[in-house]
Design a protein around this motif. Sequence first.
Motif, PDB file in Angstrom:
ATOM      1  N   PRO A 197     -16.557  15.560 -15.482  1.00 19.25           N
ATOM      2  CA  PRO A 197     -16.127  14.300 -15.933  1.00 19.25           C
ATOM      3  C   PRO A 197     -14.838  14.455 -16.522  1.00 19.25           C
ATOM      4  CG  PRO A 197     -17.841  15.405 -17.257  1.00 19.25           C
ATOM      5  CD  PRO A 197     -17.728  16.186 -16.131  1.00 19.25           C
ATOM      6  N   ALA A 198     -14.389  15.430 -16.980  1.00 18.18           N
ATOM      7  CA  ALA A 198     -12.907  15.721 -17.719  1.00 18.18           C
ATOM      8  C   ALA A 198     -11.595  15.411 -16.695  1.00 18.18           C
ATOM      9  CB  ALA A 198     -12.770  17.080 -18.068  1.00 18.18           C
ATOM     10  N   LEU A 199     -12.036  15.358 -15.456  1.00 15.12           N
ATOM     11  CA  LEU A 199     -11.096  15.101 -14.272  1.00 15.12           C
ATOM     12  C   LEU A 199     -11.380  13.714 -13.624  1.00 15.12           C
ATOM     13  CD1 LEU A 199     -11.648  18.372 -12.292  1.00 15.12           C
ATOM     14  CD2 LEU A 199      -9.774  17.969 -13.742  1.00 15.12           C
ATOM     15  N   ALA A 200     -12.201  13.254 -14.363  1.00 17.79           N
ATOM     16  CA  ALA A 200     -12.697  11.772 -13.570  1.00 17.79           C
ATOM     17  C   ALA A 200     -11.700  10.357 -13.829  1.00 17.79           C
ATOM     18  CB  ALA A 200     -14.105  11.473 -13.959  1.00 17.79           C
ATOM     19  N   LEU A 201     -11.116  10.638 -14.873  1.00 16.79           N
ATOM     20  CA  LEU A 201     -10.277   9.624 -15.768  1.00 16.79           C
ATOM     21  C   LEU A 201      -9.554   8.610 -14.603  1.00 16.79           C
ATOM     22  CD1 LEU A 201      -9.627   7.940 -18.050  1.00 16.79           C
ATOM     23  CD2 LEU A 201      -7.793   9.482 -18.745  1.00 16.79           C
ATOM     24  N   PRO A 202      -8.623   9.334 -13.692  1.00 16.48           N
ATOM     25  CA  PRO A 202      -7.658   8.464 -12.817  1.00 16.48           C
ATOM     26  C   PRO A 202      -8.604   7.773 -11.919  1.00 16.48           C
ATOM     27  CG  PRO A 202      -6.823  10.626 -13.025  1.00 16.48           C
ATOM     28  CD  PRO A 202      -8.232  10.849 -13.628  1.00 16.48           C
ATOM     29  N   VAL A 203      -9.856   8.242 -11.362  1.00 16.15           N
ATOM     30  CA  VAL A 203     -10.576   7.510 -10.503  1.00 16.15           C
ATOM     31  C   VAL A 203     -11.399   6.622 -11.088  1.00 16.15           C
ATOM     32  CG1 VAL A 203     -12.589   7.919  -8.972  1.00 16.15           C
ATOM     33  CG2 VAL A 203     -10.956   9.723  -9.131  1.00 16.15           C
ATOM     34  N   SER A 204     -11.716   6.886 -12.437  1.00 16.83           N
ATOM     35  CA  SER A 204     -12.544   5.660 -13.338  1.00 16.83           C
ATOM     36  C   SER A 204     -11.540   4.544 -13.567  1.00 16.83           C
ATOM     37  CB  SER A 204     -12.908   6.294 -14.517  1.00 16.83           C
ATOM     38  OG  SER A 204     -13.836   7.260 -14.708  1.00 16.83           O
ATOM     39  N   GLU A 205     -10.210   4.634 -13.627  1.00 21.46           N
ATOM     40  CA  GLU A 205      -9.236   3.583 -13.754  1.00 21.46           C
ATOM     41  C   GLU A 205      -9.179   2.914 -12.410  1.00 21.46           C
ATOM     42  OE1 GLU A 205      -5.796   5.510 -15.481  1.00 21.46           O
ATOM     43  OE2 GLU A 205      -6.692   5.756 -17.403  1.00 21.46           O
ATOM     44  N   ASN A 206      -8.824   3.700 -11.330  1.00 22.58           N
ATOM     45  CA  ASN A 206      -8.719   3.152 -10.144  1.00 22.58           C
ATOM     46  C   ASN A 206      -9.692   3.900  -9.058  1.00 22.58           C
ATOM     47  OD1 ASN A 206      -7.986   1.835  -7.724  1.00 22.58           O
ATOM     48  ND2 ASN A 206      -5.941   2.340  -7.978  1.00 22.58           N
ATOM     49  N   HIS A 207     -10.672   3.258  -8.698  1.00 19.21           N
ATOM     50  CA  HIS A 207     -11.913   4.224  -7.708  1.00 19.21           C
ATOM     51  C   HIS A 207     -11.030   4.221  -6.348  1.00 19.21           C
ATOM     52  CE1 HIS A 207     -12.711  -0.314  -7.542  1.00 19.21           C
ATOM     53  NE2 HIS A 207     -12.790   0.074  -6.175  1.00 19.21           N
ATOM     54  N   ALA A 240       0.932  -1.279  -0.128  1.00 18.14           N
ATOM     55  CA  ALA A 240      -0.052  -0.010   0.156  1.00 18.14           C
ATOM     56  C   ALA A 240       0.908   1.266   0.198  1.00 18.14           C
ATOM     57  CB  ALA A 240      -1.040   0.190   1.072  1.00 18.14           C
ATOM     58  N   GLY A 241       1.933   1.178   0.848  1.00 12.03           N
ATOM     59  CA  GLY A 241       2.821   2.434   0.764  1.00 12.03           C
ATOM     60  C   GLY A 241       3.625   2.610  -0.573  1.00 12.03           C
ATOM     61  N   ALA A 242       4.024   1.502  -0.978  1.00 11.09           N
ATOM     62  CA  ALA A 242       4.536   1.423  -2.323  1.00 11.09           C
ATOM     63  C   ALA A 242       3.623   2.011  -3.464  1.00 11.09           C
ATOM     64  CB  ALA A 242       4.872   0.282  -2.688  1.00 11.09           C
ATOM     65  N   ARG A 243       2.177   1.780  -3.378  1.00 11.10           N
ATOM     66  CA  ARG A 243       1.626   2.006  -4.436  1.00 11.10           C
ATOM     67  C   ARG A 243       1.229   3.471  -4.306  1.00 11.10           C
ATOM     68  NH1 ARG A 243       1.509  -0.967  -8.415  1.00 11.10           N
ATOM     69  NH2 ARG A 243       0.546  -2.883  -8.249  1.00 11.10           N
ATOM     70  N   LEU A 244       1.105   4.237  -3.062  1.00  9.28           N
ATOM     71  CA  LEU A 244       1.261   5.549  -2.594  1.00  9.28           C
ATOM     72  C   LEU A 244       2.175   6.193  -3.235  1.00  9.28           C
ATOM     73  CD1 LEU A 244      -0.324   8.034  -1.354  1.00  9.28           C
ATOM     74  CD2 LEU A 244       0.995   7.500   0.663  1.00  9.28           C
ATOM     75  N   PHE A 245       3.639   5.835  -2.980  1.00  7.51           N
ATOM     76  CA  PHE A 245       4.799   6.563  -3.443  1.00  7.51           C
ATOM     77  C   PHE A 245       4.650   6.557  -5.303  1.00  7.51           C
ATOM     78  CE2 PHE A 245       6.152   6.700   0.721  1.00  7.51           C
ATOM     79  CZ  PHE A 245       6.973   7.819   0.877  1.00  7.51           C
ATOM     80  N   GLU A 246       4.410   5.420  -5.559  1.00  9.13           N
ATOM     81  CA  GLU A 246       4.390   5.046  -7.077  1.00  9.13           C
ATOM     82  C   GLU A 246       3.571   6.163  -7.884  1.00  9.13           C
ATOM     83  OE1 GLU A 246       4.235   1.245  -9.846  1.00  9.13           O
ATOM     84  OE2 GLU A 246       2.675   1.354  -8.368  1.00  9.13           O
ATOM     85  N   SER A 247       2.312   6.328  -7.451  1.00 12.68           N
ATOM     86  CA  SER A 247       1.301   7.104  -7.839  1.00 12.68           C
ATOM     87  C   SER A 247       1.403   8.708  -7.732  1.00 12.68           C
ATOM     88  CB  SER A 247      -0.358   6.787  -7.647  1.00 12.68           C
ATOM     89  OG  SER A 247      -0.454   6.948  -6.134  1.00 12.68           O
TER      90      SER A 247
END
Length: 494
Positions: free
Chosen positions: A300-310, A147-154
Amino acid sequence: MSVSNPTLITFVIYIAAMVLIGFMAYRSTNNLSDYILGGRSLGSVVTALSAGASDMSGWLLMGLPGAIYMSGLSESWIAIGLIVGAYLNWLFVAGRLRVQTEHNGDALTLPDYFSSRFEDKSGLLRIISAVVILVFFTIYCASGIVAGARLFESTFGMSYETALWAGAAATIAYTFVGGFLAVSWTDTVQATLMIFALLLTPIIVLLATGGIDTTFLAIEAQDPSNFDMLKNTTFIGVISLMGWGLGYFGQPHILARFMAADSVKSIANARRISMTWMILCLGGTVAVGFFGIAYFSANPALALPVSENHERVFIELAKILFNPWVAGVLLSAILAAVMSTLSCQLLVCSSALTEDFYKTFLRKSASQVELVWVGRAMVLLVALIAIALAANPQNRVLGLVSYAWAGFGAAFGPVVLISVIWKNMTRNGALAGILVGATTVIVWKHFELLGLYEIIPGFIFASLAIYIVSKMGAPTSGMLSRFAAAEKDFRLNQ
């Protein structure tokens, strides 16, 4: 990734502060009791907030808001179950466990407590419970590192391998140096940061979407069933989500906070502080995910990152709606949630290896200084194994968290709960409870019976096993006298 990046600078300052706290705690760590339980010196505020922070991992700011964002309020049953379970744990276990561990050999760990409480001369109870802790917690630690790695990665665009070490290094550093005091003091800071983030963010989202009425209309327009608490659920589904609350009775990293309180008198105040913190945090978490539906449907234009990973809903709202410096503080709350839980798990594993294996079976005459350094070495060993398990991002370690929670809840929960409220529980009853609870979870999970979360049958069958097997024998006079003395101490001082 620029060094002037405000989020990066905020993260570096935050991590440096946590490591500094570790070195401050180092000065107060003189023996194994200090390293494992902080010398039983925690006041009510630190006890309350460290119990809360050690419980709530990155799931609080990533997993639950994401689930609410995707499915609406029907995902909030798990929050209700956790609140009920945590309250009952504070009410029935916290104070009694504090005095029982003190009256039973001044036990520093759960296996140590079980061994003393039931006069287990064979060492079998200690070994089995320590093995359960090491197996489940190493998996738990690995999930925290992922989980920590995912945070730093993103957040910083790092490679997964670099992010893995960056996320784990600071937590390992302050846990290694300062032990329990460092973990508890940092937990208090981290709990404060988490509640700040979870109260501020939904308020700003509401303002950005036009207030309560406008927000609710937008959520309803997107899908009216978002308000339906029973959407796509069954009775068994609701019971399974609520069943998560049973896990609290058997989580060693949370129970250690009760054992470390400075006195039983601190527990009642700690319960009120901890439950207030927990309800506000979980309410804020649900609100972030729920209000996020309205915000991203309007943008909706800002929603792409959340659509890919909620699960990124909190991260994206923080980055979009706040000044980069404030966003850095809010995103540090996710790191706080990950670090607070991971540090506790590392320390519990270290405690089991040092107190329940090294001191008990290998070096009974070891000095306190030697035991503290062995404890530190065990933190490093467990951390390296967890990092190795987490090295493959496709290993689905995160999916095992619910399995580990169920394993602890069923194997230890009934044993801990019944041992502090029933004087006639025996050593064989405790053994039966641990073995039946753990076995039921493994079998139930494998066959996925009835679609019911495995902690529920595990907890029920373990409780029955404890009662039936204990009735076949009788506790010794020493067990009865220590239980009576501890219960009297609890009644006088609560």
